[in-house]
Design a protein around this motif. Structure first.
Motif, short mmCIF file in Angstrom:
data_model
loop_
_atom_site.label_atom_id
_atom_site.label_comp_id
_atom_site.label_asym_id
_atom_site.label_seq_id
_atom_site.Cartn_x
_atom_site.Cartn_y
_atom_site.Cartn_z
N LYS A 147 0.84 -1.19 0.00
CA LYS A 147 0.00 0.00 0.00
C LYS A 147 0.88 1.24 0.00
CE LYS A 147 -3.77 -1.81 2.92
NZ LYS A 147 -4.50 -1.57 4.20
N VAL A 148 0.35 2.31 -0.56
CA VAL A 148 0.97 3.63 -0.42
C VAL A 148 0.21 4.37 0.67
CG1 VAL A 148 1.46 5.85 -1.51
CG2 VAL A 148 1.74 3.73 -2.81
N PHE A 149 0.92 4.75 1.74
CA PHE A 149 0.25 5.47 2.83
C PHE A 149 0.16 6.96 2.54
CE2 PHE A 149 0.58 7.88 6.82
CZ PHE A 149 -0.63 7.51 7.41
N ILE A 150 1.27 7.56 2.10
CA ILE A 150 1.29 8.98 1.78
C ILE A 150 2.35 9.21 0.72
CG2 ILE A 150 2.96 9.60 3.61
CD1 ILE A 150 1.38 12.23 3.99
N ASP A 151 2.05 10.10 -0.24
CA ASP A 151 3.03 10.38 -1.29
C ASP A 151 3.13 11.88 -1.59
OD1 ASP A 151 0.73 10.97 -2.68
OD2 ASP A 151 1.00 9.44 -4.23
N THR A 152 2.85 12.72 -0.58
CA THR A 152 2.87 14.17 -0.79
C THR A 152 3.95 14.87 0.02
OG1 THR A 152 1.19 14.44 0.94
CG2 THR A 152 0.41 14.24 -1.34
N VAL A 153 4.94 14.14 0.48
CA VAL A 153 5.99 14.77 1.29
C VAL A 153 7.27 14.92 0.47
CG1 VAL A 153 5.08 13.97 3.47
CG2 VAL A 153 6.66 12.52 2.22
N GLN A 154 8.20 15.72 0.99
CA GLN A 154 9.48 15.94 0.33
C GLN A 154 10.61 15.95 1.36
OE1 GLN A 154 8.47 19.67 -1.75
NE2 GLN A 154 8.48 18.52 -3.68
N ARG A 155 11.81 15.63 0.88
CA ARG A 155 13.00 15.55 1.73
C ARG A 155 12.77 14.57 2.89
NH1 ARG A 155 11.82 20.53 1.52
NH2 ARG A 155 11.81 20.82 3.76
N LEU A 156 12.12 13.49 2.61
CA LEU A 156 11.79 12.48 3.62
C LEU A 156 13.03 11.64 3.94
CD1 LEU A 156 9.69 10.79 5.28
CD2 LEU A 156 9.28 9.51 3.16
N THR A 157 13.40 11.58 5.22
CA THR A 157 14.57 10.79 5.62
C THR A 157 14.24 9.66 6.57
OG1 THR A 157 15.10 12.16 7.55
CG2 THR A 157 16.04 12.84 5.43
N SER A 158 13.01 9.64 7.13
CA SER A 158 12.76 8.62 8.14
C SER A 158 11.27 8.47 8.38
CB SER A 158 13.46 8.99 9.45
OG SER A 158 13.44 7.92 10.36
#
Length: 1022
Positions: free
Chosen positions: A119-130
Motif C-alpha cells: 500500500k501507499v500510505f502517503i506520497d505528498t511529502v518531500q526531503r523524507l529521511t525517516s
C-alpha cells in the motif's frame, strides 16, 4: 550514510509537504545517473552475496514495488513500512522539488518472507529521511520539520494533512548534507532521532518562540510525544546515520566520516570531523569506542573508496550507515548482542563485538559478513523482523554520497538475510493481545516482540501513569522476578509512565541498591530525567505542572539519593551515570556532587567520567569560576584540575584571583598535582602573548623531574614577563594541530600587536575555516584587501558570512569589490542588508551609490518618494490581500530581515523595540515605521557613525563608554573599539533601523511579512 540525505535546501524556507487539496498524480521518478552501468537484477544480486555458511539471502521486494528506500520500521501488526526518497538530487540541484517522496507498507500475511500486500500510505511529502509508526499515526522526518500524519482509526489512510510537531532541524542553505534522520522508538518510550554536526538547528514546537528552542549541534536527540518535550541528548560527531539499543537499553550509534562507533552518554560532547564544538570550554571532546578503524588512517579517508587489499582487510572503508544490535532468535547464538553496520565503500556488513571497558564500552572488530557483488549495492539500513531474520534496505546507486554523477531513482531493493531453512511463521498482530499478554512479552528472547509490545502498551495508555492498570501492575511485579532481562525491560517501560512519581518514591531508592548494575543505572538516569523534567501528560497530551511543594519534596529527595549513591557507589558505570546527571542540576547544586565524583582516583584514567564531570561544571567555570578552586585542589582526577587551571589561565586578566588561589592551594602538593596545574596553565595561556602574573606565581615551586614541564614553566614565565616573541605567537597561529581557540587567541594577539607582516599572515589564514573570521578582522586594516576577502567567500562558514559582508561594507574600496560580486551573482543580493547598504551610501561616493542602485536597488530618499511608496503599499496590502498571504513564510522573512534587531513573540534580539506589544494592527503605523524609520526616533536608538584611523567606518548605537573604549551595537555584532583608534564620531538623527528594508523582497514576500507582523499569535514556521 556518508553525508547523504543530510541535506538542506537552496532556498531559505521550503515546505516539507506538498500542500494541495487534491495532490496531482505522483511524479514519475527519473534517472540522472551518468554511468552506463546498470544494477544487476534483484535475484542475481541476492545470489551474488557472499555470506557465512548456513546463511542465505532472499529478495523481499524490489523495483518497481520499492525504489530509493531510505528508512524503515515495523508496526504492531507485523507490517513493514518503508520511506522512499526521490527528491534528493545531485549537488547542483541539491533537491528536485518537482518530485515527491512517499511511504509504502508491505504486509507478509503468511510469513513466507514475501509481501502479499503493498500500500501507499502517503506520497505528498518531500526531503523524507525517516518513518516511524505509533500513537495514532505515522511520524516523518522531513527537515526542517518533524511531521505527524494522523491515522487514529488505523485504516492506512491519513485522517488529515501532516501536522508539524517540531521545527528548526535546519542546515545552511549552501550545505545539503548531514541533516536530521533516524526516527526510532526508544526503550523508554521516547521518539529518538539523529542529526549531523554541520546542520545546526534550533528545535522547538511551532507554538514556541526562540527563547524555548533547544540548540542541536549534531548527535542524538529525543522527543516525548505526550509531554511534548524535546531534548538534545549528546553533541558532535559528523553524521550519525544509524543507532540501536542493546538488550539492556544502552544506545550505540554509527557515524559516517570519522570514527564509526559511539556509545551515547547523555550530555556528552563527541569529536567532530568538519566542525568545532560551539562550546569553547569543551577542551577535549570524547572519542569513539571502537579500538580499530575500517580503513588505512595513514591515508586520507577518501582513499578508502578505492579498491585496496589493505582497506579490504581492515573492513572495507569509512562510510558506515545503518545499525542493528542483533537480539533475535533465528540467527546462531554467536551473533546475539553483536552490532551490525553497513559499510558502503566495502559493500558489506561490518560486525562489532561490544565489551565493557571502564565506565563504558569498547568495540572489537569481528569478521565481516554479507559481501555484495552488485556494484550498485548501497546498503542504507538494517532491521530485525518478527521471525528473527534481518532485512537490508539497498538504495541501489553508484554514488555513496554527494551524488556528483547523478541519482539512479528507478531501482531499489529490500533483502532478507536468514539462517537455515525456517518454516513460515505466524505473523503476529499485537493489537489483538491483552495488556497482560503484552506485559509478559517483555520477557521474550526476540527483541522484536519486546519493542512492539512496549509500543502497543504505550498506545493504549496514551502515556498516562495509572497504578490501577493491569499492565502497570504486571510490570511492577516483574521487578521482583529473577529474569534479569525482563526486570530491565519492565523498568525502562515504567519510566515512560511518569518516572517523576515512580522514581521519587521508596521503590526507586530501594532499587538504587539493587545487585543488578543495569537496574541501578536506569534508576539513576530516571532521577536525572525527574530532576530535569517535572511535568506529566494527561490522556489528551496536555501538560500538568506539579505543585511547588510536591516538586520540592521529590527534587530534594532525588538529589539526596544521588549524592548518597555517589558516596557509596563501587561501580564506575553508575558513577558515569551520576556524572551525566550533573547537567540536569541547577548550577548551585552541582558543586557537591561534582566534588564527590572527582574524588574517585579509580576514575583518573577513565575514558568517559572525567569528561562528563567537566562538562557538568562548565557553566560554573564560566559564571562563578571561584567555586571550582576547592574542587580542583582536592580532585583525584588529574583532568579536572588541568582543565580548571586552563580556564583560570584563560581569564587571568579578568579574574586573576582564581588562578592565584589555585596556585596557593596546590603549591605544597606533590609534583603530580602541580604538573596538572602547569599543564593547564600552559594550555590556557597558549596564544596569549603577554599577561600580568598572579602574586602566587613568584613563589610557586617550579622545578620538576620532567624536562618538558620545566620548559612549560619557562614559557609561562615569558608570558608573565616581557611577553612571547611575535614569531612564537605566529607559529602557534599556523599550528594545524593546535586547538582552534588557541590559534584564534594567537592571531588576535598578532592583530593587536600590529605584526609587521600581519597582512601576509592573515591572507594565509583566510583559507582556514573558523579561523578566517579572525583573519578577516586583521585584513580589514588594509584598504586594498577587499578582492582577497572576496576571493575566499566560500571558505567562510555560512553562519559567519554576515560578518564578512559587514567588513566589506566598512570601506569604500571593499564595498566596490562587494557590489561587483553581487552584480555578477556570486554573492546573493539578499545577503546585503538594508543597514549595510546605508553604510555604503554614507560614503558619499557617486560611483558606489550608482553601483548600489544598479545591483541592489534604488534608495528612496526624499519625503515624497517615501510617501508615494507608503501609499502604494497601503493600496497593495489590503485585507483581502493579507488573507491570501502566507504568515508562516512571513515569519521566516522576519527572522532574516528583522529579528537581528527586534523581537516578536519572543523571537529575535533586543537591539530595537520589542514589536509584540506595538500597534501592529495599524497598517499606517507599520508602513511609516518601516519605510521611514528615522521620521521619529528616540535618542536611545539614534545611530552614531564612527570613522576609524585605519579608514574603516562603523555605524551603530553606543551602548557603553569607558575612558579608553567605546562599545558599539551594530546590526550584526557588538564591537568594543579602543578610543585611540577612533578618528571621529558623529551622532546622527537617523535610526539604526535603515531605510530600504523591503528593497530586496518581492511583492509576495512583502505581503507575507506584513501578514505575519499583523498576526495575533505565533504561527508555525515552515
Amino acid at each position: 550514510m556518508t553525508r547523504l540525505f543530510s541535506a538542506s535546501v537552496a532556498i531559505a524556507v521550503v515546505l516539507g509537504v506538498v500542500l494541495a487539496a487534491e495532490p496531482p498524480k505522483f511524479p514519475e521518478p527519473y534517472d540522472s545517473e551518468k554511468s552506463l552501468l546498470k544494477p544487476q537484477s534483484a535475484e542475481d544480486a541476492a545470489r551474488g552475496f557472499k555470506v557465512p555458511p548456513g546463511f542465505r539471502v532472499e529478495v523481499f521486494a524490489s523495483e518497481p514495488d520499492v525504489r530509493n528506500p531510505i528508512a524503515c520500521c515495523w508496526d504492531t501488526k507485523g507490517r513493514f513500512w518503508v520511506a522512499e526518497n526521490y527528491t534528493y538530487a545531485e549537488s547542483q540541484k541539491k533537491f528536485d522539488l518537482s518530485l515527491r517522496d512517499r511511504v509504502i507498507i508491505f504486509h507478509d500475511k503468511d510469513g513466507d518472507g514475501k509481501p502479499d500486500e503493498r500500500k501507499v500510505f502517503i506520497d505528498t511529502v518531500q526531503r523524507l529521511t525517516s518513518v516511524e509508526v505509533g500513537l495514532g499515526g505515522v511520524w516523518l522526518m522531513c527537515p526542517p520539520q518533524l511531521l505527524f500524519v494522523p491515522d487514529r482509526n488505523g485504516d492506512d489512510i491519513p485522517d488529515g494533512p501532516p501536522e508539524v510537531v517540531l521545527e528548526g532541524f535546519d542546515v545552511p542553505a549552501q550545505n545539503y548534507h548531514n541533516f536530521a534522520n533516524g526516527l526510532k522508538w526508544g526503550p523508554d518510550g521516547w521518539l529518538y532521532g539523529r542529526c549531523g554536526a554541520s546542520a545546526p538547528g534550533e528545535v522547538r514546537r511551532p507554538d514556541q518562540g526562540p527563547q524555548d528552542a533547544v540548540p542541536l549541534r549534531g548527535g542524538i536527540w529525543r522527543y516525548h510525544p505526550h509531554r511534548k518535550v524535546f531534548e538534545a541528548l549528546c553533541h558532535g560527531t559528523t553524521n550519525p546515520w544509524g543507532h540501536d539499543w542493546d538488550a539492556y537499553g544502552e544506545l550505540f550509534f554509527i557515524n559516517t566520516v570519522g570514527g564509526h562507533l559511539w556509545h551515547m552518554i547523555p550530555g556528552a560532547h563527541y569529536s567532530r570531523s568538519h566542525t568545532i564544538d560551539p562550546n569553547p570550554l569543551v577542551y577535549e571532546p570524547m572519542e569513539m569506542i571502537a579500538d580499530h578503524w575500517h580503513f588505512d588512517t595513514g591515508k586520507g579517508w577518501s582513499d578508502s573508496r578505492k579498491v585496496d587489499p589493505t582497506v579490504d582487510k581492515l573492513g572495507g572503508g569509512q562510510a558506515h550507515v545503518g545499525c542493528l544490535i542483533y537480539n533475535g532468535d533465528q540467527w546462531p547464538k554467536e551473533y546475539r548482542g553483536k552490532l551490525l553496520t553497513l559499510n558502503q565503500h566495502g559493500r558489506r556488513i561490518n560486525v562489532e563485538r561490544i565489551e565493557r571497558k571502564g565506565s563504558g564500552y569498547v568495540g572489537k572488530h569481528e569478521p565481516d559478513m554479507f559481501f555484495a557483488s552488485d556494484p550498485f549495492f548501497r546498503g542504507i539500513e538494517l532491521s530485525q523482523g518478527p521471525d528473527g531474520s534481518v532485512y537490508v534496505l539497498d538504495w541501489s546507486d553508484t554514488g555513496e554520497c554527494h551524488e556528483h554523477n547523478g541519482v539512479h531513482r528507478s531501482s531499489g531493493r529490500i533483502y532478507r538475510i536468514i539462517y537455515g531453512n525456517p518454516n513460515p511463521w505466524t505473523m503476529p498482530d499485537l493489537t489483538k493481545a491483552t495488556v497482560a499478554e503484552l506485559a509478559l512479552l517483555q520477557s521474550r528472547d526476540n527483541e522484536w516482540y519486546i519493542r512492539q509490545s512496549r509500543r502497543e502498551l504505550i498506545n493504549r495508555s496514551a502515556g498516562k501513569f495509572d497504578p490501577g492498570k493491569i499492565a502497570t501492575n504486571a510490570l511492577v511485579k516483574m521487578l521482583d522476578t529473577d529474569n534479569q532481562r525482563a526486570r530491565n525491560n519492565a523498568l525502562q517501560l515504567l519510566s515512560y509512565y511518569g518516572l517523576f512519581y515512580f522514581y521519587g518514591g521508596e521503590k526507586g531508592d530501594y532499587l538504587l541498591r539493587d545487585n543488578d548494575e543495569h537496574i541501578r543505572r536506569i534508576i539513576v538516569r530516571g532521577k536525572r530525567w525527574g530532576l530535569q523534567d517535572t511535568v506529566t501528560g494527561d490522556d489528551k497530551g496536555n501538560t500538568t505542572k506539579i505543585d511547588d511543594q510536591t516538586k520540592r519534596f521529590y527534587y530534594v529527595g532525588d538529589l539526596f539519593a544521588l549524592e548518597k549513591t555517589a558516596k557509596d557507589q563501587t561501580s564506575s558505570r553508575i558513577r558515569l551515570e551520576l556524572a551525566s546527571t550533573l547537567q540536569a542540576l541547577p548550577i548551585e547544586h552541582r558543586i557537591d556532587l561534582g566534588t564527590l565524583l572527582a574524588s574517585y582516583s579509580a576514575d583518573a584514567d577513565d575514558a568517559n567520567i572525567p569528561h562528563m564531570i567537566w562538562y557538568g561544571l562548565i557553566p560554573i567555570a564560566i559564571q562563578t569560576p571561584e567555586l571550582l578552586i576547592d574542587v580542583a585542589a582536592t580532585a583525584k582526577i588529574p583532568h579536572i584540575r588541568k582543565w580548571t587551571a586552563r580556564r583560570f589561565a584563560e581569564v587571568v586578566a579578568e579574574k586573576p584571583d582564581c588562578i592565584n588561589a589555585l596556585l596557593l592551594k596546590t603549591s605544597g602538593k606533590d609534583e603530580l598535582v602541580r604538573r596538572d596545574v602547569i599543564q593547564g596553565m600552559t594550555e590556557g595561556l597558549a596564544g596569549i602573548r603577554k599577561a600580568t602574573p598572579p602574586g602566587a606565581w613568584k613563589t610557586y615551586p617550579k622545578t620538576f623531574a620532567d624536562k618538558k614541564l620545566n620548559d612549560q614553566v619557562l614559557a609561562i614565565d615569558v608570558v608573565f614577563g616581557d611577553g612571547r616573541a611575535l614569531d612564537e605567537v605566529k607559529k602557534l597561529a599556523f599550528d594545524g594541530k593546535a586547538a582552534i581557540e588557541t590559534r584564534k587567541a594567537a592571531l588576535r594577539s598578532l592583530i593587536d600587536a600590529n605584526l609587521p607582516d600581519l597582512r601576509e599572515v592573515c591572507e594565509k589564514l583566510l583559507k582556514v575555516r573558523f579561523l578566517n573570521v579572525v583573519a578577516l578582522k586583521g585584513l580589514a586594516k588594509f584598504d586594498d584587501a577587499g578582492p582577497m576577502i572576496i576571493q575566499h567567500w566560500n571558505a567562510f562558514h555560512p553562519s559567519e558570512r554576515p560578518l564578512v559582508i559587514d567588513a566589506l561594507a566598512s570601506r569604500p574600496s571593499f564595498a566596490a569589490s562587494l557590489l561587483e560580486e553581487i552584480g555578477k551573482g556570486r554573492i546573493p543580493r539578499a545577503d546585503l542588508s538594508a543597514g549595510q547598504a546605508r553604510t555604503i551610501r554614507g560614503f558619499g561616493t557617486p560611483g558606489l551609490t550608482a553601483k548600489l542602485a544598479e545591483v541592489w536597488g534604488e534608495y528612496r530618499e526624499s519625503p515624497k518618494d517615501k510617501a508615494d511608496l507608503i501609499a502604494k503599499l497601503k493600496g497593495d496590502l489590503t485585507a483581502d490581500a493579507l488573507r491570501s498571504a502566507d504568515a508562516s513564510a512571513g515569519r521566516a522573512i522576519f527572522a532574516k530581515t528583522c529579528a537581528s534587531c527586534h523581537k516578536l513573540y519572543g523571537e529575535g534580539q533586543n537591539v530595537g523595540p520589542d514589536l509584540t506589544g506595538a500597534g501592529r494592527k495599524d497598517m499606517d503605523y507599520l508602513l511609516s515605521n518601516i519605510i521611514d524609520p528615522s521620521a521619529v526616533v528616540t535618542k536611545d536608538f539614534q545611530m552614531t557613525r564612527f570613522t576609524l584611523k585605519d579608514g574603516r567606518v562603523l555605524n551603530g548605537i553606543v551602548t557603553a563608554t569607558a575612558p579608553k573604549t567605546a562599545t558599539i551595537q551594530m546590526e550584526k555584532e557588538k564591537l568594543t573599539v579602543a578610543a585611540d583608534d577612533i578618528e571621529s564620531r558623529t551622532q546622527s538623527v537617523l535610526s539604526l533601523m535603515p531605510d530600504g528594508l523591503l528593497q530586496t523582497l518581492s511583492p509576495a514576500e512583502i505581503r507575507d511579512l506584513f501578514a505575519y507582523l499583523q498576526s495575533t499569535q505565533q504561527v508555525p514556521l515552515k
